[in-house]
Motif scaffolding. Structure first.
Motif, mmCIF file in Angstrom:
data_model
loop_
_atom_site.group_PDB
_atom_site.id
_atom_site.type_symbol
_atom_site.label_atom_id
_atom_site.label_comp_id
_atom_site.label_asym_id
_atom_site.label_seq_id
_atom_site.Cartn_x
_atom_site.Cartn_y
_atom_site.Cartn_z
ATOM 1 N N GLN A 1 31.389 40.560 37.053
ATOM 2 C CA GLN A 1 32.481 41.391 37.550
ATOM 3 C C GLN A 1 32.870 41.080 38.988
ATOM 4 O O GLN A 1 33.937 41.485 39.443
ATOM 5 N N SER A 2 31.997 40.430 39.726
ATOM 6 C CA SER A 2 32.187 40.214 41.164
ATOM 7 C C SER A 2 31.944 38.754 41.526
ATOM 8 O O SER A 2 31.070 38.118 40.934
ATOM 9 N N SER B 1 29.995 38.422 46.766
ATOM 10 C CA SER B 1 30.223 39.868 46.880
ATOM 11 C C SER B 1 29.259 40.673 46.015
ATOM 12 O O SER B 1 29.387 41.886 45.918
ATOM 13 N N CYS B 2 28.315 40.003 45.383
ATOM 14 C CA CYS B 2 27.355 40.680 44.501
ATOM 15 C C CYS B 2 26.059 40.915 45.269
ATOM 16 O O CYS B 2 25.408 39.967 45.708
ATOM 17 N N GLY C 1 30.969 47.808 43.713
ATOM 18 C CA GLY C 1 32.165 46.987 43.559
ATOM 19 C C GLY C 1 33.455 47.791 43.609
ATOM 20 O O GLY C 1 33.487 48.983 43.314
ATOM 21 N N SER C 2 34.535 47.101 43.966
ATOM 22 C CA SER C 2 35.854 47.730 44.031
ATOM 23 C C SER C 2 36.628 47.564 42.720
ATOM 24 O O SER C 2 37.679 48.177 42.548
ATOM 25 N N MET C 3 36.115 46.769 41.799
ATOM 26 C CA MET C 3 36.813 46.491 40.548
ATOM 27 C C MET C 3 36.765 47.700 39.616
ATOM 28 O O MET C 3 35.936 48.580 39.758
ATOM 29 N N ASP D 1 34.826 43.539 52.813
ATOM 30 C CA ASP D 1 34.993 42.669 51.665
ATOM 31 C C ASP D 1 35.889 43.412 50.679
ATOM 32 O O ASP D 1 35.564 44.536 50.288
ATOM 33 N N ASN E 1 36.105 43.162 47.705
ATOM 34 C CA ASN E 1 35.394 43.362 46.443
ATOM 35 C C ASN E 1 34.320 44.445 46.538
ATOM 36 O O ASN E 1 33.649 44.727 45.553
ATOM 37 N N SER E 2 34.145 45.028 47.724
ATOM 38 C CA SER E 2 33.106 46.030 47.951
ATOM 39 C C SER E 2 33.701 47.359 48.382
ATOM 40 O O SER E 2 34.711 47.410 49.090
#
Length: 157
Positions: free
Chosen positions: A33-34, A38-39, A118-120, A147, A149-150
């Motif tokens: 997913q990331s 960003s993981c 995560g931002s997803m 980030d 993504n975060s």
């Protein structure tokens, strides 16, 4: 700690294959997913750090979830590697683990508890879970950086 729904949260055995398998699912899913950079999910080796306390949530012999608390020093803790087994989602496992981690942080005298997720869209349920428990968005902490993504969340204790 026994939750009202028969859920037992106890220190997790990082040599138990069921726990290792769930953690591998957690890390693999996060990476799917990331972007790798960003993981920030901890695998077994990350959870073996001295500053990390790790728990598993069980109902009988069924592993339903895991979660960890990392001591960042100065009265600040970080929620790490929270994951609920797919088959147990929607049954209160995540809420029970968050309550356990928050209670432990308070018992240890922490003044703040933070986390990165995560931002997803995939992580929206996690963000909603933390918001229900009083966590609010904040800036990066303890070595994280901005980030897209975060999402960074924190809770004053």
């Amino acid at each position: 700690m026994m939750a009202s729904n028969g859920l037992l949260i106890i220190p997790g055995d990082l040599t138990d294959k069921r726990i290792v398998d769930l953690l591998e699912t957690h890390v693999t899913t996060a990476l799917a997913q990331s972007p790798r950079e960003s993981c920030h999910a901890f695998d077994v080796s990350g959870l073996q750090r001295e500053a990390v306390s790790f728990w598993a949530a069980w109902h009988g012999d069924d592993l339903l979830g895991v979660g960890a608390l990392m001591d960042l020093g100065g009265g600040h803790g970080e929620v790490k590697s929270m994951h609920t087994a797919q088959s147990a989602r929607g049954r209160g496992v995540g809420s029970a683990m968050v309550r356990h981690i928050v209670a432990t942080a308070r018992e240890r005298g922490y003044r703040r508890l933070s986390l990165e997720t995560g931002s997803m869209d995939y992580f929206a349920p996690a963000r909603a879970l933390y918001a229900r428990h009083g966590f609010a968005e904040c800036g990066p902490f303890e070595g994280y950086r901005l980030d897209p993504n975060s999402v960074f969340l924190t809770l004053a204790l």
